[in-house]
Write a protein that holds these residues in place. Sequence first.
Motif, PDB file in Angstrom:
ATOM      1  N   ALA A  57     -10.751  -3.923  -4.629  1.00 54.97           N
ATOM      2  CA  ALA A  57      -9.928  -3.658  -5.810  1.00 54.97           C
ATOM      3  C   ALA A  57      -9.312  -2.265  -5.730  1.00 54.97           C
ATOM      4  CB  ALA A  57     -10.773  -3.808  -7.075  1.00 54.97           C
ATOM      5  N   ALA A  58     -10.112  -1.303  -5.278  1.00 53.48           N
ATOM      6  CA  ALA A  58      -9.620   0.067  -5.153  1.00 53.48           C
ATOM      7  C   ALA A  58      -8.528   0.168  -4.096  1.00 53.48           C
ATOM      8  CB  ALA A  58     -10.784   0.997  -4.813  1.00 53.48           C
ATOM      9  N   ALA A  59      -8.672  -0.581  -2.999  1.00 52.00           N
ATOM     10  CA  ALA A  59      -7.656  -0.577  -1.954  1.00 52.00           C
ATOM     11  C   ALA A  59      -6.338  -1.153  -2.473  1.00 52.00           C
ATOM     12  CB  ALA A  59      -8.142  -1.376  -0.742  1.00 52.00           C
ATOM     13  N   ALA A  60      -6.433  -2.170  -3.348  1.00 51.71           N
ATOM     14  CA  ALA A  60      -5.220  -2.735  -3.938  1.00 51.71           C
ATOM     15  C   ALA A  60      -4.497  -1.696  -4.796  1.00 51.71           C
ATOM     16  CB  ALA A  60      -5.569  -3.962  -4.763  1.00 51.71           C
ATOM     17  N   ALA A  61      -5.263  -0.929  -5.560  1.00 50.69           N
ATOM     18  CA  ALA A  61      -4.661   0.123  -6.380  1.00 50.69           C
ATOM     19  C   ALA A  61      -4.009   1.177  -5.498  1.00 50.69           C
ATOM     20  CB  ALA A  61      -5.726   0.757  -7.272  1.00 50.69           C
ATOM     21  N   THR A  66       0.799   3.902  -3.119  1.00 51.52           N
ATOM     22  CA  THR A  66       1.421   4.497  -1.931  1.00 51.52           C
ATOM     23  C   THR A  66       2.511   3.612  -1.338  1.00 51.52           C
ATOM     24  OG1 THR A  66      -0.290   3.551  -0.482  1.00 51.52           O
ATOM     25  CG2 THR A  66      -0.686   5.764  -1.358  1.00 51.52           C
ATOM     26  N   ALA A  67       2.967   2.611  -2.093  1.00 53.67           N
ATOM     27  CA  ALA A  67       3.978   1.694  -1.553  1.00 53.67           C
ATOM     28  C   ALA A  67       5.293   2.392  -1.241  1.00 53.67           C
ATOM     29  CB  ALA A  67       4.220   0.554  -2.548  1.00 53.67           C
ATOM     30  N   GLY A  68       5.546   3.515  -1.899  1.00 55.46           N
ATOM     31  CA  GLY A  68       6.800   4.224  -1.691  1.00 55.46           C
ATOM     32  C   GLY A  68       7.026   4.651  -0.256  1.00 55.46           C
ATOM     33  N   ARG A  69       5.983   4.885   0.504  1.00 53.97           N
ATOM     34  CA  ARG A  69       6.159   5.324   1.895  1.00 53.97           C
ATOM     35  C   ARG A  69       6.769   4.229   2.761  1.00 53.97           C
ATOM     36  NH1 ARG A  69       0.324   4.959   4.794  1.00 53.97           N
ATOM     37  NH2 ARG A  69      -0.487   3.179   3.650  1.00 53.97           N
ATOM     38  N   PHE A  70       6.704   2.968   2.283  1.00 52.76           N
ATOM     39  CA  PHE A  70       7.322   1.864   2.998  1.00 52.76           C
ATOM     40  C   PHE A  70       8.698   1.517   2.423  1.00 52.76           C
ATOM     41  CE2 PHE A  70       2.708   1.095   3.449  1.00 52.76           C
ATOM     42  CZ  PHE A  70       2.613   1.135   4.839  1.00 52.76           C
ATOM     43  N   GLY A  71       9.183   2.338   1.493  1.00 52.74           N
ATOM     44  CA  GLY A  71      10.462   2.062   0.866  1.00 52.74           C
ATOM     45  C   GLY A  71      10.377   1.060  -0.253  1.00 52.74           C
ATOM     46  N   PRO A  77      -0.243   2.146 -10.785  1.00 48.24           N
ATOM     47  CA  PRO A  77      -0.945   0.925 -11.174  1.00 48.24           C
ATOM     48  C   PRO A  77      -1.725   1.097 -12.474  1.00 48.24           C
ATOM     49  CG  PRO A  77      -2.068   1.997  -9.349  1.00 48.24           C
ATOM     50  CD  PRO A  77      -0.765   2.710  -9.522  1.00 48.24           C
ATOM     51  N   ALA A  78      -1.691   0.064 -13.297  1.00 49.77           N
ATOM     52  CA  ALA A  78      -2.478   0.046 -14.528  1.00 49.77           C
ATOM     53  C   ALA A  78      -3.820  -0.596 -14.216  1.00 49.77           C
ATOM     54  CB  ALA A  78      -1.745  -0.744 -15.604  1.00 49.77           C
TER      55      ALA A  78
END
Length: 475
Positions: A57-61, A66-71, A77-78
């Motif tokens: 669950a923590a990895a999903a958050a 950090t999704a921005g580094r992939f554009g 996240p809530a």
Amino acid sequence: MSAIRCDLCVIGAGAGGLSVAAAAARLGADTVLVERGAMGGDCLNTGCVPSKALLAAAAAARAVRTAGRFGIGAPEPAIDAAAVYAYVQAAIAAIAPHDSRERFEGLGVRVIAAHARFTGPDTVMAEGAAIRARRFVLATGSRPLVPPVPGLDTVAYLTNETLFAGSTLPGHLLVLGGGPVGVEMAQAHRRLGARVTLVERATLLPRDDPELVAVVRSTLEAEGVTLIEGTGVARVAPAGDGDGDGVAAELADGRRISGSHLLVAAGRRPVVEDLGLEAAGIAAGPAGITVDARLRTTNRRVYAVGDCTGGPAFTHAAGHQAGIVVRNALFRWPGRADRIALPRATFTDPELAQVGLTEAQARAARDGDVTVLRQPFAGNDRARTEGAPEGLVKLVVRRNGRILGAGIAGRHAGEQIAPWCLAIARGLRVHDLAGVVLPYPTLAEAGKRAAGAFFEPVLFGPRTRWLVRFLARFG
């Protein structure tokens, strides 16, 4: 009082006990399993399974954050704490049928939900029945070690047995202990939004190779976990004015820290009390039940497996020992437990996995007959494409190329350690791994490149270069 006679009586339904009972029943042995608590033991209910679910669950958050580094744009996240803990419990529930009473009774095991206690060298009392068996197996596990910190009895604290039963996340989690449980839960809670301070009186992951631990440490610090190493907790107390609600801790060096919750992750202690071991002639102490290489106790009718022996507190270690006991107890085949090829993994991100000897252990044991090979993940194409170049493969080998130990700090290290477990178990040499063809691009190529580095000084040395030039003269 009723009497039960059987071939094998197993006490404890954790990983080791269940493995013994299942194998014995399937082999045709009349088997009784006694468990006073929940089937599945610590691993299923309060250990491996819930902790890895929380880490997922923590990895999903973290992935969203950090999704921005992939554009890929994504908001912060809530975190729905109640839903996170519901996911953890659902993971336990999904696996529980495999360890259930119904499954084992279906295998032919007689399951008794009661406390077991020896009354003699060949008799155990449980639920008003006297169980007499040809052989017994103790698999009573371990429980959290609560250190004698002054004031600990005056505050509410968490252990792995209570950590996963909540519905709200801590505001500021203080973690006492920098072993695998401490660092995994520190990272998980930090990624889920809590402030986290971890205190370790020695160094982080003190049993692991410091060079590999450095990879984990730098990631924890980069993610905002406050690490305090080299000092212990002198005392704790309820937080007072100015500290907010929760727990205040005074460190051995005089510093004072406070948080909303305290997690005690200071290790494990074997469960050996109230079993009537003295009546059965079974030697035991604070370190666990005394066993020989065949896992026999001082009572030759009785074996012991898993955490209660004081050995490595791993589920896979208990499973390995269960196989040894089944061979000894049912077939009288003198199998012996093997710790040399026993791996261990800490499931932080990046993970840290090791098998065999560390560099320090090898140098102490081999008196200079040691070569260390390294391959950073930064040179691995798959790690680069996934944006995870942090990490290192480290091999410890003899001068003749025999592999003594392997350690990996990096993504999926727990999976990548598998071929190195085989290599050490079978006494392989680096050329056996360096010559394997692997699919490209994979993280496992980093290990292959580390193995290949053993041959580079000779392969690309002056003699080989001279030979190439000499052969070129002949067309």
